[in-house]
Design a protein around this motif. Structure first.
Motif, PDB file in Angstrom:
ATOM      1  N   PHE A   1       0.854  -1.186   0.000  1.00 28.29           N
ATOM      2  CA  PHE A   1       0.000   0.000   0.000  1.00 28.29           C
ATOM      3  C   PHE A   1       0.887   1.232   0.000  1.00 28.29           C
ATOM      4  N   PHE A   2       0.265   2.365  -0.325  1.00 26.07           N
ATOM      5  CA  PHE A   2       0.916   3.659  -0.164  1.00 26.07           C
ATOM      6  C   PHE A   2      -0.110   4.620   0.417  1.00 26.07           C
ATOM      7  N   ALA A   3       0.373   5.610   1.110  1.00 26.25           N
ATOM      8  CA  ALA A   3      -0.491   6.631   1.717  1.00 26.25           C
ATOM      9  C   ALA A   3       0.231   7.965   1.625  1.00 26.25           C
ATOM     10  N   ILE A   4      -0.507   8.985   1.188  1.00 24.64           N
ATOM     11  CA  ILE A   4       0.062  10.317   1.009  1.00 24.64           C
ATOM     12  C   ILE A   4      -0.883  11.342   1.610  1.00 24.64           C
ATOM     13  N   ALA A   5      -0.341  12.220   2.375  1.00 25.01           N
ATOM     14  CA  ALA A   5      -1.147  13.292   2.960  1.00 25.01           C
ATOM     15  C   ALA A   5      -1.527  14.301   1.893  1.00 25.01           C
ATOM     16  N   LEU A   6      -2.819  14.710   1.910  1.00 26.46           N
ATOM     17  CA  LEU A   6      -3.302  15.715   0.970  1.00 26.46           C
ATOM     18  C   LEU A   6      -3.036  17.084   1.565  1.00 26.46           C
ATOM     19  N   ARG A   7      -1.870  17.602   1.234  1.00 27.53           N
ATOM     20  CA  ARG A   7      -1.447  18.877   1.791  1.00 27.53           C
ATOM     21  C   ARG A   7      -1.306  19.894   0.665  1.00 27.53           C
ATOM     22  N   TYR A   8      -1.911  21.087   0.910  1.00 26.72           N
ATOM     23  CA  TYR A   8      -1.842  22.161  -0.063  1.00 26.72           C
ATOM     24  C   TYR A   8      -1.650  23.471   0.678  1.00 26.72           C
ATOM     25  N   GLU A   9      -0.595  24.183   0.353  1.00 22.93           N
ATOM     26  CA  GLU A   9      -0.257  25.457   0.975  1.00 22.93           C
ATOM     27  C   GLU A   9      -0.218  25.331   2.498  1.00 22.93           C
ATOM     28  N   ASN A  10       0.598  24.330   2.941  1.00 27.39           N
ATOM     29  CA  ASN A  10       0.868  24.098   4.360  1.00 27.39           C
ATOM     30  C   ASN A  10      -0.395  23.764   5.144  1.00 27.39           C
ATOM     31  N   ARG A  11      -1.373  23.243   4.456  1.00 32.06           N
ATOM     32  CA  ARG A  11      -2.602  22.859   5.153  1.00 32.06           C
ATOM     33  C   ARG A  11      -2.994  21.467   4.705  1.00 32.06           C
ATOM     34  N   GLN A  12      -3.237  20.578   5.609  1.00 26.57           N
ATOM     35  CA  GLN A  12      -3.582  19.213   5.293  1.00 26.57           C
ATOM     36  C   GLN A  12      -5.088  19.061   5.258  1.00 26.57           C
ATOM     37  N   TYR A  13      -5.562  18.480   4.152  1.00 27.18           N
ATOM     38  CA  TYR A  13      -6.993  18.314   3.965  1.00 27.18           C
ATOM     39  C   TYR A  13      -7.437  16.863   4.128  1.00 27.18           C
TER      40      TYR A  13
END
Length: 829
Positions: A699-711
């Protein structure tokens, strides 16, 4: 050397080939010349200046080939086999090659070939006598022109364009050409023709080399002094070895193989020739030694027997039948003498016995002189006399002259002459057998006396003739030329203790025959090995060049965007590795383009919708395309937002529901590390593949981060082990970035929508009219109170100019305060 003013001193004596193979070889070379002339026909002069130059050079060819030269000594050269003439050295006409090579530079190969044939014809008639000479010089002129006029830019070809270098090359390679032509032009056995060619190649090659080098030096000086007057210089172009890798390897390695082949063949022939010469020398030395040892024994035996016979008392006083009987008894007792004669002091015959009825009793001059010496005190002499019947005999006779002494006084009273023939005497049979054995080698065994007269010779007519060959004081092995022009190997062996000489002669072609038998098997083997080496080299290089051509074609397809053509990888060597790397590059490039297409679709999906479900759907599909069994996006509610009570979960794939139990663990992993790629996830997620619990292997997992904010989190599971390459990680990270952008847009939209709803509620509850305009003075929003102020205007169009709205309001107020009959028919707003 002899100075030559002109070659007309002798009349033309052409010598034609006498064998069929000679004529066939000549016609074959003629056909090659005709084909080359037809190929180069367009290179003939086409203007008056060119033809004038051609005629002038032709006149120079005639003059330079017949006037002013040097006659070299013949050296080891031989006359043509079967032609009894004195060998003559070649002529060096110092300027003969200059107009020929000059025509090759100025007029081209065909003109040079024609002038070469003209020069060769002149030399054929008055110098070389070989019909191959015109063809040799014609080919030389044409090839010289091709070399100096070629415009290849490779350094080796540029060096060959220099006239002196090209002339030197032709001087070096002329030897094998002359050997082939001389072998074809001569007659006799292969060994005799080859011996003739090898004997004359040295002086002939030296003569041509001097002519070529003089011409090359003159042309080199002219080229440096008048560079603009030469043939037009065309642009340089790539040489064949630059255009083709196969040609480069064949030219380099093939030239090396041919050089080694020629070196091995020459070395093989030289070693075989030296070995054959040494073998022949040892054989002749053994025969000569055996023969020379037989001569003293034969002579001493005969002399002793004659002295013993002369001591019998009967010979001093007996006469008539009694004396003949004594001589008969002695001749029959020892089979040595074939005739015994007794003479008195007046040289009158008093007794004669001969084993042959036809034997003559006359005295020969040598015997007559011997009798005189007997009565003067020289009791014993030995002489060589002609055979009794020269037409049948092949050897001379030996006469022993012995004095018969008076028993009382001890003075010679009579003379005894005992004769024997070398060819029939049993004591000389070893000598004659040794001399006859030389005929098995194709040579002759000769016995000479102290006066160099021939005592034994295979040819009966040579008996008692004067030996005309070279003579030495000691034993020697040397070359000599027979009267018929044949080169012979001679072993000269003086007899120890006697003045006789053993001479053994063998034709030099015998050495060539032995050398051929020695060198031929090895030469054939070397030649076959060279062919195998060249074929193997070409096949090996051909495989490489075909692979490179395939890769070049594949490169063209790639540049045209055709990435669906598979390249077969059929080897593990360097070429196979290159093909494999190229195929891997094609597959990787195809995958990258597919990823780019997917990213384009994802970007379009994200940009086309503010609904997070529709925007993230292309991202989920792209992840499923990588082989994932399920992909899930977890978007928890944000702290600064309202109206989103629950976490948004988006999923896709056959295992999307089964893998939902791992959302919490995956989110925990992502809290510790933004990106997580696990090839073996069985222990990390708390399950094993063999258990009934369904879980991902990788598996892989990636944080959904945009402009220093994690969604949220994007993760996917795989039913099989799935290694993640760097390119896979970059692609999935890019997809996660697009998903994060979609989540950011979704949350921004929700924040804006909440703000708008709040503003609308505030404006609606405000009793004062409110108009909202933008920087361009256009109306954006009007609350209900503003609409009521406008009266009949139920709705003000958004985006309308505020000035126009004000005019509209003023006009309405004017209309309300004015009677209808005073209204103007035109109202401008």
């Amino acid at each position: 050397m002899e100075n030559i003013l002109w070659l007309f001193e002798t009349s033309p004596i052409p010598v034609w080939p006498v064998t069929l193979i000679g004529w066939l070889g000549w016609f074959f070379i003629v056909v090659i010349n005709i084909w080359l002339a037809w190929k180069w026909l367009p290179s003939l002069p086409r203007d008056r200046r060119g033809w004038g130059m051609f005629v002038g050079l032709a006149v120079m060819v005639v003059i330079c080939n017949l006037v002013i030269g040097i006659r070299m000594p013949a050296g080891a050269a031989l006359p043509l086999p079967g032609i009894p003439q004195e060998p003559r050295g070649p002529a060096i006409m110092l300027l003969s090659a200059t107009p020929l090579l000059l025509a090759g530079i100025l007029l081209g190969p065909l003109a040079s070939m024609i002038l070469g044939i003209l020069a060769g014809t002149l030399r054929f008639l008055w110098d070389t006598r070989s019909i191959f000479t015109p063809l040799e010089l014609g080919m030389l002129g044409a090839l010289f022109s091709l070399i100096v006029r070629q415009r290849y830019r490779t350094r080796s070809f540029a060096i060959l364009r220099e006239p002196l270098v090209a002339a030197t090359v032709f001087a070096l390679i002329y030897s094998p050409v002359y050997i082939l032509d001389a072998t074809l032009a001569s007659s006799g056995s292969l060994a005799a023709r080859l011996d003739y060619a090898l004997a004359g190649v040295g002086v002939r090659n030296l003569a041509l080399a001097v002519e070529l080098l003089v011409a090359g030096f003159i042309l080199q000086v002219l080229l440096a002094a008048f560079p603009r007057e030469w043939a037009p210089k065309l642009p340089l172009e790539p040489s064949p070895i630059e255009r083709s890798l196969e040609a480069r390897f064949l030219f380099g390695s093939g030239s090396l193989i041919i050089f080694l082949l020629a070196f091995l063949l020459a070395g093989d022939w030289l070693v075989a020739g030296a070995s054959a010469r040494q073998m022949l020398r040892d054989q002749l030395q053994g025969l000569a030694g055996m023969s020379s040892q037989s001569v003293p024994f034969f002579l001493e035996t005969g002399q002793n027997l004659a002295i013993q016979l002369s001591k019998r008392r009967e010979l001093a006083g007996s006469e008539g039948t009694e004396l003949v009987q004594v001589l008969k008894e002695q001749a029959q007792a020892v089979a040595y003498f074939e005739q015994i004669l007794v003479f008195d002091q007046t040289k009158q015959l008093v007794g004669n016995f001969s084993t042959q009825e036809s034997a003559q009793a006359t005295l020969y001059p040598e015997e007559n002189a011997g009798l005189d010496l007997i009565f003067n005190g020289v009791i014993s002499q030995t002489y060589a006399i002609p055979p009794d019947d020269q037409s049948q005999g092949s050897a001379a006779r030996v006469s022993f002259v012995i004095g018969i002494l008076d028993p009382a006084t001890g003075q010679p009273v009579r003379g005894l002459i005992a004769r024997t023939c070398l060819s029939t005497n049993p004591f000389s049979l070893p000598l004659i057998t040794s001399l006859k054995s030389v005929t098995d080698l194709g040579g002759s065994g000769i016995l000479l006396d102290e006066n160099s007269r021939v005592l034994y010779h295979p040819v009966a007519s040579q008996i008692m003739s004067q030996y005309a060959g070279q003579q030495r004081s000691d034993a020697a092995f040397f070359d000599d030329t027979a009267p018929d022009g044949t080169r012979n190997l001679v072993y000269y062996q003086p007899v120890n203790g006697r003045s006789w000489v053993i001479v053994l002669t063998v034709p030099a072609q015998r050495v060539q025959q032995i050398a051929i038998s020695i060198a031929a098997p090895l030469s054939i083997m070397v030649f076959l090995l060279a062919i195998v080496a060249l074929v193997s080299l070409r096949m090996g290089i051909r495989r490489i060049t075909i692979s490179l051509q395939t890769l070049a074609a594949e490169t063209v397809r790639i540049t045209q965007g055709q990435l669906d053509h598979n390249l077969v990888v059929d080897g593990v060597d360097e070429v196979g590795q290159l093909r494999g790397s190229f195929e891997q590059m094609r597959v990787s490039l195809q995958a990258r383009l597919a990823e780019l297409n997917q990213l384009l679709l994802v970007s379009q999906g994200v940009a086309s919708s503010l609904d997070v479900k529709n925007a993230v759907q292309p991202v989920l599909e792209a992840v499923i395309a990588t082989g994932a069994a399920a992909v899930r996006v977890i978007l928890p509610p944000q702290d600064n937002e309202s109206g989103q009570p629950n976490t948004i979960i988006l999923s896709l794939g056959p295992r999307k529901d089964a893998y939902a139990v791992y959302d919490e663990k995956i989110a925990h992993f992502v809290e510790q590390q933004d990106r997580f790629f696990a090839v073996d996830a069985t222990h990390m997620l708390g399950h094993k593949a063999s258990q009934s619990i369904i879980g991902p292997i990788s598996f892989f997992a990636i944080a959904l981060r945009y402009e220093n904010r994690q969604y949220g989190v994007l993760w996917a599971g795989y039913d099989q082990s799935h290694p993640f390459a760097d390119s896979d990680e970059r692609f999935l990270s890019t997809l996660a970035g697009q998903a994060a952008l979609a989540a950011s847009n979704y949350h921004l939209f929700r924040s804006a929508e909440v703000g708008r709803q709040r503003l609308a509620a505030i404006l609606a509850s405000t009793p004062d009219p409110v108009l909202v305009i933008d920087q361009y003075d256009c109306l954006l929003l009007a609350n209900p109170a503003a609409a009521r102020v406008l009266g009949v205007v139920n709705e003000v169009s958004k985006g309308q100019s505020i000035e126009k709205v004000v005019r509209q309001v003023v006009l309405l107020d004017l209309l309300r305060s004015t009677s209808p009959d005073k209204l103007s028919t035109e109202v401008i707003i």
